[in-house]
Design an enzyme around this catalytic site. Structure first.
Site, PDB file in Angstrom:
ATOM      1  N   CYS A   2       0.817  -1.220   0.000  1.00 25.36           N
ATOM      2  CA  CYS A   2       0.000   0.000   0.000  1.00 25.36           C
ATOM      3  C   CYS A   2       0.849   1.268   0.000  1.00 25.36           C
ATOM      4  O   CYS A   2       0.319   2.371  -0.175  1.00 25.36           O
ATOM      5  CB  CYS A   2      -0.942  -0.008   1.189  1.00 25.36           C
ATOM      6  SG  CYS A   2      -2.007  -1.456   1.211  1.00 25.36           S
ATOM      7  N   HIS A  29      -3.198   7.228   2.566  1.00 22.20           N
ATOM      8  CA  HIS A  29      -3.642   5.924   2.074  1.00 22.20           C
ATOM      9  C   HIS A  29      -5.039   5.639   2.636  1.00 22.20           C
ATOM     10  O   HIS A  29      -5.276   5.786   3.836  1.00 22.20           O
ATOM     11  CB  HIS A  29      -2.646   4.855   2.537  1.00 22.20           C
ATOM     12  CG  HIS A  29      -3.091   3.462   2.249  1.00 22.20           C
ATOM     13  ND1 HIS A  29      -3.649   3.099   1.042  1.00 22.20           N
ATOM     14  CD2 HIS A  29      -3.073   2.337   3.014  1.00 22.20           C
ATOM     15  CE1 HIS A  29      -3.946   1.811   1.077  1.00 22.20           C
ATOM     16  NE2 HIS A  29      -3.618   1.332   2.258  1.00 22.20           N
ATOM     17  N   ASN A  33      -9.781  -0.141   0.243  1.00 20.87           N
ATOM     18  CA  ASN A  33      -8.323  -0.090   0.190  1.00 20.87           C
ATOM     19  C   ASN A  33      -7.855  -0.623  -1.171  1.00 20.87           C
ATOM     20  O   ASN A  33      -7.909  -1.822  -1.425  1.00 20.87           O
ATOM     21  CB  ASN A  33      -7.769  -0.948   1.330  1.00 20.87           C
ATOM     22  CG  ASN A  33      -6.251  -0.970   1.374  1.00 20.87           C
ATOM     23  OD1 ASN A  33      -5.591  -0.528   0.441  1.00 20.87           O
ATOM     24  ND2 ASN A  33      -5.710  -1.502   2.449  1.00 20.87           N
TER      25      ASN A  33
HETATM   26  N1  ACO Z   1     -18.410  -8.022   9.796  1.00 24.57           N
HETATM   27  C1  ACO Z   1     -18.818  -8.231  11.066  1.00 24.57           C
HETATM   28  N2  ACO Z   1     -18.004  -8.563  12.061  1.00 24.57           N
HETATM   29  C2  ACO Z   1     -16.694  -8.695  11.780  1.00 24.57           C
HETATM   30  C3  ACO Z   1     -16.187  -8.513  10.481  1.00 24.57           C
HETATM   31  C4  ACO Z   1     -17.111  -8.170   9.472  1.00 24.57           C
HETATM   32  N3  ACO Z   1     -16.738  -7.943   8.200  1.00 24.57           N
HETATM   33  N4  ACO Z   1     -14.862  -8.705  10.500  1.00 24.57           N
HETATM   34  C5  ACO Z   1     -14.521  -8.996  11.758  1.00 24.57           C
HETATM   35  N5  ACO Z   1     -15.648  -9.013  12.535  1.00 24.57           N
HETATM   36  C6  ACO Z   1     -15.750  -9.277  13.956  1.00 24.57           C
HETATM   37  C7  ACO Z   1     -14.573 -10.044  14.497  1.00 24.57           C
HETATM   38  O1  ACO Z   1     -14.789 -11.420  14.302  1.00 24.57           O
HETATM   39  C8  ACO Z   1     -14.607  -9.662  15.964  1.00 24.57           C
HETATM   40  O2  ACO Z   1     -15.588 -10.445  16.599  1.00 24.57           O
HETATM   41  P1  ACO Z   1     -15.315 -11.069  18.057  1.00 24.57           P
HETATM   42  O3  ACO Z   1     -15.089  -9.894  18.950  1.00 24.57           O
HETATM   43  O4  ACO Z   1     -16.558 -11.807  18.328  1.00 24.57           O
HETATM   44  O5  ACO Z   1     -14.108 -11.917  17.879  1.00 24.57           O
HETATM   45  C9  ACO Z   1     -15.153  -8.226  15.957  1.00 24.57           C
HETATM   46  O6  ACO Z   1     -15.733  -8.035  14.660  1.00 24.57           O
HETATM   47  C10 ACO Z   1     -14.089  -7.170  16.163  1.00 24.57           C
HETATM   48  O7  ACO Z   1     -12.956  -7.474  15.416  1.00 24.57           O
HETATM   49  P2  ACO Z   1     -11.701  -6.574  15.484  1.00 24.57           P
HETATM   50  O8  ACO Z   1     -10.600  -7.216  14.693  1.00 24.57           O
HETATM   51  O9  ACO Z   1     -11.422  -6.152  16.900  1.00 24.57           O
HETATM   52  O10 ACO Z   1     -12.226  -5.278  14.726  1.00 24.57           O
HETATM   53  P3  ACO Z   1     -11.462  -3.934  14.538  1.00 24.57           P
HETATM   54  O11 ACO Z   1     -12.168  -2.847  15.214  1.00 24.57           O
HETATM   55  O12 ACO Z   1      -9.966  -4.082  14.791  1.00 24.57           O
HETATM   56  O13 ACO Z   1     -11.613  -3.701  12.966  1.00 24.57           O
HETATM   57  C11 ACO Z   1     -10.378  -4.011  10.939  1.00 24.57           C
HETATM   58  C12 ACO Z   1     -11.146  -4.678  12.075  1.00 24.57           C
HETATM   59  C13 ACO Z   1     -11.341  -3.095  10.209  1.00 24.57           C
HETATM   60  C14 ACO Z   1      -9.855  -5.076  10.005  1.00 24.57           C
HETATM   61  C15 ACO Z   1      -9.213  -3.190  11.515  1.00 24.57           C
HETATM   62  O14 ACO Z   1      -8.451  -4.006  12.380  1.00 24.57           O
HETATM   63  C16 ACO Z   1      -8.296  -2.625  10.463  1.00 24.57           C
HETATM   64  O15 ACO Z   1      -8.677  -1.758   9.702  1.00 24.57           O
HETATM   65  N6  ACO Z   1      -7.023  -3.052  10.447  1.00 24.57           N
HETATM   66  C17 ACO Z   1      -6.056  -2.492   9.497  1.00 24.57           C
HETATM   67  C18 ACO Z   1      -6.207  -3.092   8.136  1.00 24.57           C
HETATM   68  C19 ACO Z   1      -5.374  -2.358   7.136  1.00 24.57           C
HETATM   69  O16 ACO Z   1      -5.406  -1.147   7.089  1.00 24.57           O
HETATM   70  N7  ACO Z   1      -4.588  -3.042   6.300  1.00 24.57           N
HETATM   71  C20 ACO Z   1      -3.747  -2.289   5.379  1.00 24.57           C
HETATM   72  C21 ACO Z   1      -2.644  -3.029   4.900  1.00 24.57           C
HETATM   73  S1  ACO Z   1      -3.159  -3.826   3.472  1.00 24.57           S
HETATM   74  C22 ACO Z   1      -1.803  -4.117   2.461  1.00 24.57           C
HETATM   75  O17 ACO Z   1      -0.697  -3.731   2.692  1.00 24.57           O
HETATM   76  C23 ACO Z   1      -2.037  -4.875   1.217  1.00 24.57           C
END
Ligand code: ACO
Length: 327
Positions: free
Chosen positions: A113, A254, A284
Site C-alpha cells: 500500500c 492511504h 483499500n
Molecule cells: N463483519 C462483522 N463482524 C466482523 C467482520 C465483518 N466484516 N470482521 C470482523 N468481525 C468481527 C470479528 O470477528 C470480531 O468479533 P469477536 O469480537 O466476536 O471476535 C469483531 O468483529 C471485532 O474485530 P476486530 O478485529 O477487533 O475489529 P477492529 O475494530 O480491529 O476492525 C479491521 C477490524 C477493520 C480489520 C481493523 O483491524 C483494520 O482496519 N485493520 C487495518 C487493516 C489495514 O489497514 N490493512 C492495510 C494493509 S493492506 C496491504 O498492505 C495490502
C-alpha cells in the site's frame, strides 16, 4: 538541482461495484459494522480477465494526455504494485509496451500500500540526480484477485484501482517533490501476507497444498501499527522539510480505514477540510489508493497548482512512508 514536478495525472478503476449490501449476502457481516469500523460503503472490483496492467495502462494514458508529454519522451516507467499480472515480467514492462514508451526502462516496486510513495521517491531521485528528465510513476493493484471472499475479516476491506503521474525535471521552480520518507520493519511480515505462490510455497509444488493463496491479515496488529506509522512518517517528512503541519494545504493519506485516517489527522491537528477522503467509494486499493486520491482531489478542485500536499501510506512488509509535494 532539477526538481521533480508533476505534469499530469490519470486514474483507472474497474466498472464492477461491490457494495456492503452485496457483501451481506456473501458473508456474515452487515453494512453498519463495515461503515463504523472502516468507513467503506462500496469498492470497485475487476472482472475475470481484467488485470493490474490494464488499470495501470489506462491510468498512464490519461496521465500522459493531461501532461502533454508523449510516451516516446519517457525515460522510465515505474509501477508500485504487489498484484502483477504474472510473477514476472513486471507490470511496468507490460505498460511500457502498451503505451509505446519505446525509449524507457521499466520496473516494479513491491511496497504494497506504500507502493506509490516508494515509486515516486525512486523517480524523484532519478530526476534530482540528473539521470533522467521524464518518468511515468504508477500505483495500481487488483487485490480483490487475492482476497478470500469467505473471510469476512478481510473481504470487506479491499478494492481495485490505480493512478499515474508524469514527472518531469524543471529548474528554477519551487514546485515538485519536496521531501520523502521511506521506512520498513520486516519483523512485521507475519501480520499481512499471501503465503502461497512465491518461492517458499510454489504453486506447482504438492507440498504447498494447504497454504493460502489469499490475503492473511492480523487486523488489530496492522491497525495499531498503522495509526502510529502514519503520524510518525508525516512528522518526519515535515521535519526534513523544515515545515509544520499548518503549512500543508491538503492531506492525501492511504485510504485503508477512516478511523486510521482520522487519528493521523488529529495527531497532526489537520482540520477536516484539509483531509481528502474517498475510502467510502473504493475501499483499500493498495498501491492505487494515493494516486487515485490525488486524481480526485485535482478533479474536484481541492488540489491546485502551487499547493502543498502531503501523502502518507503503510502496508505489508511492513513498510510505510510519506511524500511532501508542492503541486
Ligand atoms: N463483519 C462483522 N463482524 C466482523 C467482520 C465483518 N466484516 N470482521 C470482523 N468481525 C468481527 C470479528 O470477528 C470480531 O468479533 P469477536 O469480537 O466476536 O471476535 C469483531 O468483529 C471485532 O474485530 P476486530 O478485529 O477487533 O475489529 P477492529 O475494530 O480491529 O476492525 C479491521 C477490524 C477493520 C480489520 C481493523 O483491524 C483494520 O482496519 N485493520 C487495518 C487493516 C489495514 O489497514 N490493512 C492495510 C494493509 S493492506 C496491504 O498492505 C495490502
Amino acid at each position: 538541482m532539477p526538481r521533480a514536478v508533476i505534469q499530469g495525472i490519470g486514474h483507472a478503476v474497474p466498472e464492477g461495484r461491490l457494495t456492503n449490501a452485496d457483501l451481506e449476502r456473501m458473508v456474515d457481516t452487515n453494512d453498519e459494522w463495515i461503515r463504523q469500523r472502516t468507513g467503506i460503503v462500496e469498492r470497485r472490483i475487476s472482472g475475470p480477465g481484467e488485470t493490474t496492467s490494464m488499470l495501470a495502462t489506462a491510468a498512464a494514458k490519461e496521465a500522459l494526455q493531461n501532461s502533454g508529454v508523449a510516451a516516446s519522451e519517457l525515460e522510465l516507467v515505474i509501477c508500485g504494485t504487489v498484484t502483477g499480472d504474472m510473477s514476472f515480467p513486471s507490470v511496468s514492462c507490460l505498460v511500457q509496451d502498451a503505451i509505446g514508451a519505446s525509449h524507457a526502462g521499466a520496473y516494479d516496486v513491491g511496497a504494497a500500500c506504500a507502493g506509490f510513495i516508494y515509486s515516486l521517491a525512486s523517480a524523484t531521485a532519478m530526476i534530482e540526480s540528473g539521470t533522467m528528465r521524464k518518468v511515468l510513476v504508477i500505483g495500481a493493484d487488483t487485490l480483490t484477485k487475492v482476497v478470500d471472499f469467505t473471510d469476512r475479516s478481510t473481504c470487506v476491506l479491499f478494492g481495485d484501482g490505480g493512478g499515474a503521474v508524469v514527472l518531469a525535471a524543471e529548474e528554477n521552480t519551487d514546485r515538485g517533490v519536496i521531501k520523502t520518507v521511506l521506512l520498513s520493519d520486516g519483523s512485521g511480515a507475519k501480520h499481512i501476507f499471501v503465503e502461497a505462490g512465491g518461492t517458499r510455497h510454489p504453486m506447482h509444488d504438492p507440498a504447498s497444498q494447504g497454504y493460502r493463496s489469499t490475503i492473511f491479515m492480523a487486523g488489530a496488529e496492522v491497525y495499531r501499527f498503522a495509526v502510529k506509522a502514519m503520524g510518525d512518517a508525516c512528522c518526519r517528512v515535515l521535519d526534513l522539510a523544515g515545515m509544520d503541519a499548518s503549512q500543508v494545504d491538503l492531506f492525501v493519506p492511504h485510504q485503508a480505514n477512516l478511523r486510521i485516517i482520522t487519528s493521523a489527522a488529529q495527531r497532526l491537528n489537520l482540520p477536516d477540510e484539509k483531509v481528502f477522503l474517498n475510502v467510502q467509494n473504493y475501499g483499500n486499493t493498495s498501491g492505487g489508493s494515493i494516486p487515485l486520491g490525488l486524481y480526485e482531489a485535482v478533479q474536484s478542485g481541492r488540489l491546485k497548482k502551487g499547493m502543498v500536499v502531503m501523502t502518507v501510506g503503510f502496508g505489508a512488509g511492513l513498510v510505510w512512508g510519506a511524500n511532501l509535494i508542492r503541486w
